[in-house]
Design a protein around this motif. Structure first.
Motif, PDB file in Angstrom:
ATOM      1  N   ASN A   6       0.813  -1.227   0.000  1.00 60.28           N
ATOM      2  CA  ASN A   6       0.000   0.000   0.000  1.00 60.28           C
ATOM      3  C   ASN A   6       0.843   1.273   0.000  1.00 60.28           C
ATOM      4  N   GLY A   7       2.096   1.160  -0.425  1.00 56.04           N
ATOM      5  CA  GLY A   7       2.970   2.320  -0.431  1.00 56.04           C
ATOM      6  C   GLY A   7       3.256   2.872   0.949  1.00 56.04           C
ATOM      7  N   GLU A   8       2.933   2.087   1.987  1.00 51.76           N
ATOM      8  CA  GLU A   8       3.029   2.566   3.375  1.00 51.76           C
ATOM      9  C   GLU A   8       3.899   1.667   4.251  1.00 51.76           C
ATOM     10  N   TYR A   9       3.909   0.372   3.945  1.00 52.40           N
ATOM     11  CA  TYR A   9       4.623  -0.592   4.778  1.00 52.40           C
ATOM     12  C   TYR A   9       5.729  -1.292   3.973  1.00 52.40           C
ATOM     13  N   ALA A  10       6.837  -1.583   4.661  1.00 52.04           N
ATOM     14  CA  ALA A  10       7.895  -2.411   4.079  1.00 52.04           C
ATOM     15  C   ALA A  10       7.897  -3.748   4.816  1.00 52.04           C
ATOM     16  N   LEU A  11       7.545  -4.810   4.101  1.00 52.54           N
ATOM     17  CA  LEU A  11       7.568  -6.153   4.663  1.00 52.54           C
ATOM     18  C   LEU A  11       8.917  -6.787   4.330  1.00 52.54           C
ATOM     19  N   ILE A  12       9.709  -7.038   5.351  1.00 50.75           N
ATOM     20  CA  ILE A  12      11.041  -7.635   5.194  1.00 50.75           C
ATOM     21  C   ILE A  12      10.971  -9.079   5.661  1.00 50.75           C
ATOM     22  N   ILE A  13      11.252 -10.014   4.758  1.00 50.41           N
ATOM     23  CA  ILE A  13      11.230 -11.433   5.129  1.00 50.41           C
ATOM     24  C   ILE A  13      12.630 -12.017   5.001  1.00 50.41           C
ATOM     25  N   GLU A  14      13.150 -12.500   6.121  1.00 47.55           N
ATOM     26  CA  GLU A  14      14.390 -13.268   6.110  1.00 47.55           C
ATOM     27  C   GLU A  14      13.984 -14.736   5.990  1.00 47.55           C
ATOM     28  N   ASP A  15      14.263 -15.307   4.845  1.00 45.24           N
ATOM     29  CA  ASP A  15      13.758 -16.631   4.488  1.00 45.24           C
ATOM     30  C   ASP A  15      14.828 -17.698   4.734  1.00 45.24           C
ATOM     31  N   LYS A  16      14.466 -18.741   5.481  1.00 48.48           N
ATOM     32  CA  LYS A  16      15.393 -19.825   5.774  1.00 48.48           C
ATOM     33  C   LYS A  16      14.732 -21.179   5.519  1.00 48.48           C
ATOM     34  N   THR A  17      15.532 -22.091   5.006  1.00 51.22           N
ATOM     35  CA  THR A  17      15.072 -23.473   4.879  1.00 51.22           C
ATOM     36  C   THR A  17      15.741 -24.302   5.984  1.00 51.22           C
ATOM     37  N   ALA A  18      17.015 -24.679   5.799  1.00 46.10           N
ATOM     38  CA  ALA A  18      17.716 -25.472   6.812  1.00 46.10           C
ATOM     39  C   ALA A  18      18.647 -24.639   7.682  1.00 46.10           C
ATOM     40  N   THR A  19      19.127 -23.504   7.170  1.00 51.05           N
ATOM     41  CA  THR A  19      20.068 -22.686   7.933  1.00 51.05           C
ATOM     42  C   THR A  19      19.332 -21.770   8.901  1.00 51.05           C
ATOM     43  N   LYS A  20      20.075 -20.995   9.680  1.00 48.72           N
ATOM     44  CA  LYS A  20      19.456 -20.050  10.601  1.00 48.72           C
ATOM     45  C   LYS A  20      20.104 -18.682  10.442  1.00 48.72           C
ATOM     46  N   GLU A  21      19.523 -17.679  11.092  1.00 48.92           N
ATOM     47  CA  GLU A  21      20.036 -16.317  10.948  1.00 48.92           C
ATOM     48  C   GLU A  21      21.458 -16.211  11.491  1.00 48.92           C
ATOM     49  N   HIS A  22      22.262 -15.417  10.815  1.00 50.19           N
ATOM     50  CA  HIS A  22      23.626 -15.185  11.274  1.00 50.19           C
ATOM     51  C   HIS A  22      23.992 -13.725  11.003  1.00 50.19           C
ATOM     52  N   GLY A  23      24.871 -13.191  11.807  1.00 49.32           N
ATOM     53  CA  GLY A  23      25.335 -11.821  11.581  1.00 49.32           C
ATOM     54  C   GLY A  23      24.270 -10.760  11.737  1.00 49.32           C
ATOM     55  N   LYS A  24      23.213 -11.074  12.530  1.00 48.47           N
ATOM     56  CA  LYS A  24      22.156 -10.084  12.775  1.00 48.47           C
ATOM     57  C   LYS A  24      21.622  -9.502  11.459  1.00 48.47           C
ATOM     58  N   GLN A  25      21.304 -10.408  10.536  1.00 49.04           N
ATOM     59  CA  GLN A  25      20.905 -10.010   9.183  1.00 49.04           C
ATOM     60  C   GLN A  25      19.697  -9.074   9.164  1.00 49.04           C
ATOM     61  N   ILE A  26      18.660  -9.426   9.901  1.00 46.41           N
ATOM     62  CA  ILE A  26      17.421  -8.650   9.847  1.00 46.41           C
ATOM     63  C   ILE A  26      17.668  -7.222  10.321  1.00 46.41           C
ATOM     64  N   ASN A  27      18.481  -7.089  11.347  1.00 44.98           N
ATOM     65  CA  ASN A  27      18.823  -5.766  11.864  1.00 44.98           C
ATOM     66  C   ASN A  27      19.523  -4.927  10.797  1.00 44.98           C
ATOM     67  N   LYS A  28      20.437  -5.560  10.060  1.00 46.68           N
ATOM     68  CA  LYS A  28      21.178  -4.860   9.002  1.00 46.68           C
ATOM     69  C   LYS A  28      20.243  -4.420   7.881  1.00 46.68           C
ATOM     70  N   TYR A  29      19.325  -5.305   7.495  1.00 44.67           N
ATOM     71  CA  TYR A  29      18.393  -4.981   6.418  1.00 44.67           C
ATOM     72  C   TYR A  29      17.506  -3.797   6.811  1.00 44.67           C
ATOM     73  N   SER A  30      17.046  -3.822   8.051  1.00 42.03           N
ATOM     74  CA  SER A  30      16.196  -2.744   8.549  1.00 42.03           C
ATOM     75  C   SER A  30      16.916  -1.401   8.472  1.00 42.03           C
ATOM     76  N   LYS A  31      18.174  -1.388   8.877  1.00 41.49           N
ATOM     77  CA  LYS A  31      18.965  -0.148   8.845  1.00 41.49           C
ATOM     78  C   LYS A  31      19.186   0.328   7.416  1.00 41.49           C
ATOM     79  N   CYS A  32      19.440  -0.614   6.493  1.00 36.90           N
ATOM     80  CA  CYS A  32      19.642  -0.251   5.085  1.00 36.90           C
ATOM     81  C   CYS A  32      18.432   0.491   4.527  1.00 36.90           C
ATOM     82  N   LEU A  33      17.241  -0.018   4.831  1.00 35.63           N
ATOM     83  CA  LEU A  33      16.026   0.616   4.320  1.00 35.63           C
ATOM     84  C   LEU A  33      15.792   1.977   4.972  1.00 35.63           C
ATOM     85  N   LYS A  34      16.111   2.079   6.253  1.00 31.79           N
ATOM     86  CA  LYS A  34      15.932   3.361   6.941  1.00 31.79           C
ATOM     87  C   LYS A  34      16.860   4.437   6.385  1.00 31.79           C
ATOM     88  N   ASN A  35      17.995   4.019   5.808  1.00 26.43           N
ATOM     89  CA  ASN A  35      18.957   4.971   5.254  1.00 26.43           C
ATOM     90  C   ASN A  35      18.740   5.246   3.768  1.00 26.43           C
TER      91      ASN A  35
END
Length: 221
Positions: free
Chosen positions: A75-104
């Motif tokens: 709706n031009g209002e929300y950014a839906l960020i999905i960190e998608d995993k099958t067998a692996t798990k999050e590393h390096g605080k990925q979601i936090n980094k992505y959030s900051k990238c979009l804010k900048n």
């Protein structure tokens, strides 16, 4: 019949499916396949934690923007960020980094962010707990395979699109393999069955942790 996702097993393949399904929520596709459009609407609302009557006017999808697995502007209002995993798990605080990238980024900086950790494979309860603790108060929704099955399975018998049907069948089979330790002798357990057993032990004992060491051919430790 052959299932596409028996061969398309990588996270990139699942990324593609998620982007494809999110795109189906666009109003322009309601006449192309009404039921698939409805399924997409339900999926988007669940990922966004929005009520069933929340109107979706537009969905714009981005592939690997700032290395984000799945990004959709709703709706031009929300950014839906999905960190998608099958067998692996999050590393390096990925979601936090992505959030900051979009804010900048001026194009995305004013959007309200909704972050999702989407996991179709298995992961220890301890690992998920650490993820919840780190992102506590940071608007992260954790979506595990069971919830995906609950969201999509009701549509599996009324949608004929083979991509959708194959994906729902695929995640249901993953769940069946995970629970197969309950009925199969231990000597015949698959990796998924062992993971199901470890999950049950972890839950029963309320302690412990386990993971998959990919340097040793997927051996679980």
């Amino acid at each position: 019949t052959p299932n596409l996702f028996d061969y398309a097993t990588s996270e990139l393949s699942q990324d593609a499916f998620l982007l494809w399904l999110l795109d189906w929520a666009n109003p322009i596709y309601v006449d192309a396949d009404c039921e698939l459009h409805k399924a997409a609407l339900v999926f988007v609302r669940k990922m966004m934690d929005m009520p069933n009557d929340w109107q979706i006017k537009s969905v714009k999808c981005y592939k690997q923007k700032y290395h984000i697995d799945v990004l959709a502007v709703i709706n031009g209002e929300y950014a839906l960020i999905i960190e998608d995993k099958t067998a692996t798990k999050e590393h390096g605080k990925q979601i936090n980094k992505y959030s900051k990238c979009l804010k900048n980024d001026p194009e995305f900086s004013k959007l309200i962010q909704r972050c999702v950790y989407y996991k179709s494979g298995n992961e220890s309860l301890a690992s998920i707990g650490k993820l919840e603790d780190f992102y506590k108060g940071k608007n992260l929704k954790i979506v595990m395979r069971k919830e995906v099955i609950d969201i999509l399975s009701p549509f599996a018998n009324i949608i004929s699109n083979p991509i959708f049907v194959d994906y729902v069948s695929h995640i249901n089979k993953l769940d069946e393999k995970t629970q197969s330790y309950l009925v199969e002798p231990a000597g015949k357990w698959s990796n998924e069955a062992w993971q199901g057993f470890y999950l049950a032990l972890e839950d029963k004992l309320n302690m412990g942790d386990w993971g998959i060491d990919y340097h040793h051919k997927g051996f679980m430790m």
